[in-house]
Design a protein around this motif. Structure first.
Motif, PDB file in Angstrom:
ATOM      1  N   SER A 150      43.853  41.421  41.070  1.00  0.00           N
ATOM      2  CA  SER A 150      44.016  42.558  40.147  1.00  0.00           C
ATOM      3  C   SER A 150      42.656  43.127  39.754  1.00  0.00           C
ATOM      4  O   SER A 150      42.463  44.347  39.759  1.00  0.00           O
ATOM      5  CB  SER A 150      44.787  42.134  38.894  1.00  0.00           C
ATOM      6  OG  SER A 150      46.133  41.849  39.195  1.00  0.00           O
ATOM      7  N   ARG A 151      41.718  42.249  39.437  1.00  0.00           N
ATOM      8  CA  ARG A 151      40.367  42.720  39.096  1.00  0.00           C
ATOM      9  C   ARG A 151      39.728  43.448  40.285  1.00  0.00           C
ATOM     10  O   ARG A 151      39.060  44.471  40.121  1.00  0.00           O
ATOM     11  CB  ARG A 151      39.496  41.555  38.649  1.00  0.00           C
ATOM     12  CG  ARG A 151      39.853  41.049  37.277  1.00  0.00           C
ATOM     13  CD  ARG A 151      38.835  40.002  36.779  1.00  0.00           C
ATOM     14  NE  ARG A 151      39.446  39.181  35.758  1.00  0.00           N
ATOM     15  CZ  ARG A 151      40.028  37.992  35.959  1.00  0.00           C
ATOM     16  NH1 ARG A 151      40.045  37.454  37.160  1.00  0.00           N
ATOM     17  NH2 ARG A 151      40.562  37.329  34.967  1.00  0.00           N
ATOM     18  N   GLY A 152      39.941  42.925  41.483  1.00  0.00           N
ATOM     19  CA  GLY A 152      39.404  43.581  42.675  1.00  0.00           C
ATOM     20  C   GLY A 152      40.051  44.925  42.926  1.00  0.00           C
ATOM     21  O   GLY A 152      39.373  45.891  43.296  1.00  0.00           O
ATOM     22  N   LEU A 153      41.355  45.022  42.729  1.00  0.00           N
ATOM     23  CA  LEU A 153      42.049  46.299  42.897  1.00  0.00           C
ATOM     24  C   LEU A 153      41.599  47.299  41.847  1.00  0.00           C
ATOM     25  O   LEU A 153      41.384  48.475  42.160  1.00  0.00           O
ATOM     26  CB  LEU A 153      43.565  46.089  42.837  1.00  0.00           C
ATOM     27  CG  LEU A 153      44.433  47.339  42.954  1.00  0.00           C
ATOM     28  CD1 LEU A 153      44.108  48.157  44.212  1.00  0.00           C
ATOM     29  CD2 LEU A 153      45.913  46.960  42.928  1.00  0.00           C
ATOM     30  N   ILE A 154      41.398  46.854  40.627  1.00  0.00           N
ATOM     31  CA  ILE A 154      40.887  47.739  39.572  1.00  0.00           C
ATOM     32  C   ILE A 154      39.511  48.262  39.964  1.00  0.00           C
ATOM     33  O   ILE A 154      39.236  49.461  39.835  1.00  0.00           O
ATOM     34  CB  ILE A 154      40.846  47.008  38.215  1.00  0.00           C
ATOM     35  CG1 ILE A 154      42.274  46.760  37.722  1.00  0.00           C
ATOM     36  CG2 ILE A 154      40.029  47.797  37.190  1.00  0.00           C
ATOM     37  CD1 ILE A 154      42.370  45.757  36.577  1.00  0.00           C
ATOM     38  N   ALA A 155      38.652  47.378  40.472  1.00  0.00           N
ATOM     39  CA  ALA A 155      37.310  47.813  40.905  1.00  0.00           C
ATOM     40  C   ALA A 155      37.408  48.820  42.041  1.00  0.00           C
ATOM     41  O   ALA A 155      36.677  49.816  42.071  1.00  0.00           O
ATOM     42  CB  ALA A 155      36.477  46.596  41.334  1.00  0.00           C
ATOM     43  N   THR A 156      38.329  48.598  42.974  1.00  0.00           N
ATOM     44  CA  THR A 156      38.520  49.528  44.085  1.00  0.00           C
ATOM     45  C   THR A 156      39.007  50.879  43.577  1.00  0.00           C
ATOM     46  O   THR A 156      38.477  51.928  43.963  1.00  0.00           O
ATOM     47  CB  THR A 156      39.520  48.952  45.105  1.00  0.00           C
ATOM     48  OG1 THR A 156      38.979  47.745  45.642  1.00  0.00           O
ATOM     49  CG2 THR A 156      39.783  49.927  46.242  1.00  0.00           C
ATOM     50  N   LEU A 157      40.003  50.876  42.707  1.00  0.00           N
ATOM     51  CA  LEU A 157      40.539  52.131  42.177  1.00  0.00           C
ATOM     52  C   LEU A 157      39.512  52.875  41.332  1.00  0.00           C
ATOM     53  O   LEU A 157      39.544  54.100  41.242  1.00  0.00           O
ATOM     54  CB  LEU A 157      41.801  51.869  41.349  1.00  0.00           C
ATOM     55  CG  LEU A 157      42.995  51.331  42.112  1.00  0.00           C
ATOM     56  CD1 LEU A 157      44.138  50.999  41.156  1.00  0.00           C
ATOM     57  CD2 LEU A 157      43.447  52.313  43.179  1.00  0.00           C
ATOM     58  N   SER A 158      38.595  52.123  40.735  1.00  0.00           N
ATOM     59  CA  SER A 158      37.548  52.721  39.911  1.00  0.00           C
ATOM     60  C   SER A 158      36.350  53.158  40.745  1.00  0.00           C
ATOM     61  O   SER A 158      35.360  53.651  40.196  1.00  0.00           O
ATOM     62  CB  SER A 158      37.090  51.720  38.843  1.00  0.00           C
ATOM     63  OG  SER A 158      38.180  51.337  38.031  1.00  0.00           O
ATOM     64  N   GLY A 159      36.423  52.925  42.061  1.00  0.00           N
ATOM     65  CA  GLY A 159      35.341  53.331  42.955  1.00  0.00           C
ATOM     66  C   GLY A 159      34.162  52.394  42.975  1.00  0.00           C
ATOM     67  O   GLY A 159      33.103  52.733  43.501  1.00  0.00           O
ATOM     68  N   GLN A 160      34.318  51.192  42.430  1.00  0.00           N
ATOM     69  CA  GLN A 160      33.208  50.246  42.371  1.00  0.00           C
ATOM     70  C   GLN A 160      33.054  49.414  43.635  1.00  0.00           C
ATOM     71  O   GLN A 160      31.967  48.952  43.940  1.00  0.00           O
ATOM     72  CB  GLN A 160      33.379  49.315  41.172  1.00  0.00           C
ATOM     73  CG  GLN A 160      33.401  50.060  39.862  1.00  0.00           C
ATOM     74  CD  GLN A 160      33.854  49.176  38.706  1.00  0.00           C
ATOM     75  OE1 GLN A 160      33.988  47.972  38.834  1.00  0.00           O
ATOM     76  NE2 GLN A 160      34.114  49.800  37.572  1.00  0.00           N
ATOM     77  N   THR A 161      34.161  49.195  44.367  1.00  0.00           N
ATOM     78  CA  THR A 161      34.112  48.392  45.592  1.00  0.00           C
ATOM     79  C   THR A 161      35.086  48.946  46.601  1.00  0.00           C
ATOM     80  O   THR A 161      35.986  49.727  46.274  1.00  0.00           O
ATOM     81  CB  THR A 161      34.481  46.909  45.339  1.00  0.00           C
ATOM     82  OG1 THR A 161      35.827  46.856  44.874  1.00  0.00           O
ATOM     83  CG2 THR A 161      33.564  46.248  44.361  1.00  0.00           C
ATOM     84  N   GLU A 162      34.950  48.499  47.825  1.00  0.00           N
ATOM     85  CA  GLU A 162      35.884  48.828  48.898  1.00  0.00           C
ATOM     86  C   GLU A 162      36.695  47.587  49.223  1.00  0.00           C
ATOM     87  O   GLU A 162      36.146  46.482  49.263  1.00  0.00           O
ATOM     88  CB  GLU A 162      35.122  49.264  50.161  1.00  0.00           C
ATOM     89  CG  GLU A 162      34.409  50.601  50.012  1.00  0.00           C
ATOM     90  CD  GLU A 162      35.369  51.760  49.887  1.00  0.00           C
ATOM     91  OE1 GLU A 162      36.392  51.781  50.592  1.00  0.00           O
ATOM     92  OE2 GLU A 162      35.095  52.651  49.069  1.00  0.00           O
ATOM     93  N   PRO A 163      37.992  47.713  49.466  1.00  0.00           N
ATOM     94  CA  PRO A 163      38.793  46.532  49.827  1.00  0.00           C
ATOM     95  C   PRO A 163      38.424  46.027  51.201  1.00  0.00           C
ATOM     96  O   PRO A 163      37.950  46.777  52.045  1.00  0.00           O
ATOM     97  CB  PRO A 163      40.221  47.044  49.794  1.00  0.00           C
ATOM     98  CG  PRO A 163      40.091  48.493  50.105  1.00  0.00           C
ATOM     99  CD  PRO A 163      38.780  48.934  49.478  1.00  0.00           C
ATOM    100  N   GLN A 164      38.633  44.735  51.432  1.00  0.00           N
ATOM    101  CA  GLN A 164      38.402  44.114  52.734  1.00  0.00           C
ATOM    102  C   GLN A 164      39.739  44.022  53.450  1.00  0.00           C
ATOM    103  O   GLN A 164      40.310  42.952  53.581  1.00  0.00           O
ATOM    104  CB  GLN A 164      37.791  42.722  52.542  1.00  0.00           C
ATOM    105  CG  GLN A 164      36.541  42.696  51.708  1.00  0.00           C
ATOM    106  CD  GLN A 164      35.405  43.473  52.342  1.00  0.00           C
ATOM    107  OE1 GLN A 164      35.146  43.320  53.530  1.00  0.00           O
ATOM    108  NE2 GLN A 164      34.767  44.319  51.585  1.00  0.00           N
ATOM    109  N   LEU A 165      40.302  45.156  53.859  1.00  0.00           N
ATOM    110  CA  LEU A 165      41.633  45.174  54.452  1.00  0.00           C
ATOM    111  C   LEU A 165      41.668  44.392  55.750  1.00  0.00           C
ATOM    112  O   LEU A 165      40.787  44.496  56.587  1.00  0.00           O
ATOM    113  CB  LEU A 165      42.105  46.605  54.687  1.00  0.00           C
ATOM    114  CG  LEU A 165      42.208  47.469  53.418  1.00  0.00           C
ATOM    115  CD1 LEU A 165      42.662  48.873  53.775  1.00  0.00           C
ATOM    116  CD2 LEU A 165      43.154  46.845  52.415  1.00  0.00           C
ATOM    117  N   GLN A 166      42.743  43.586  55.887  1.00  0.00           N
ATOM    118  CA  GLN A 166      42.886  42.724  57.063  1.00  0.00           C
ATOM    119  C   GLN A 166      43.463  43.492  58.218  1.00  0.00           C
ATOM    120  O   GLN A 166      44.274  44.323  58.105  1.00  0.00           O
ATOM    121  CB  GLN A 166      43.813  41.556  56.721  1.00  0.00           C
ATOM    122  CG  GLN A 166      43.219  40.695  55.638  1.00  0.00           C
ATOM    123  CD  GLN A 166      44.188  39.574  55.240  1.00  0.00           C
ATOM    124  OE1 GLN A 166      45.138  39.266  55.916  1.00  0.00           O
ATOM    125  NE2 GLN A 166      43.903  38.954  54.120  1.00  0.00           N
TER     126      GLN A 166
END
Length: 156
Positions: A140-156
């Protein structure tokens, strides 16, 4: 613009309602619409599993208002992002994808690569409800960071 996110697991009584409840709490400042569903119809209309609710409640998350429903092809039109808890969920989701749909589908642990898991284990079988909540909180924290533009997901 509101981001519409659907969390999906097998029965919609442990992992996906936990993800919905945890994410709703942690992302209270984001403009999101959330729901959860199961790829099976085993528990439609039922509340989350009691031991899952108890573990979530111990961490301050209330899942009691949620009720299980089954994932369907119309969810591709209703949501911007569909998040499965494991590869089997993703396969079942993709099997229902309508032709031409470009809705993003991901595994929840894509948003928590540091956790070292490629799926969220099902506590209905493992009985480790705290492990599930740990992973759900991290993702959830990672998704929040992604939605906030702070990180990119590591999609499999």
């Amino acid at each position: 613009m509101t981001m519409r996110i659907l969390f999906v697991c097998l029965g919609n009584i442990c992992r996906s309602p936990s993800a919905e409840g945890v994410f709703a709490t942690l992302a209270a400042d984001l403009d999101v619409e959330l729901d959860s569903a199961g790829t099976s119809d085993w528990h439609v209309g039922e509340p989350p599993y009691d031991p899952m609710q108890k573990a979530a409640r111990a961490r301050g998350y209330d899942l009691s208002r949620l009720r299980a429903r089954q994932f369907s092809a119309v969810d591709f039109d209703r949501f911007d992002l569909i998040i499965g808890m494991d590869a089997d969920n993703l396969a079942r989701i993709e099997a229902l994808r309508p032709a031409g749909s470009d809705t993003t589908v991901a595994v929840f642990t894509d948003y928590a690569p540091e956790a070292g898991y490629d799926h969220v284990p099902d506590p209905y079988y493992t009985r480790d409800f705290d492990q599930t909540l740990d992973l759900v909180e991290q993702a959830s924290r990672g998704l929040i960071a992604t939605l906030s533009g702070q990180t990119e997901p590591q999609l499999q």
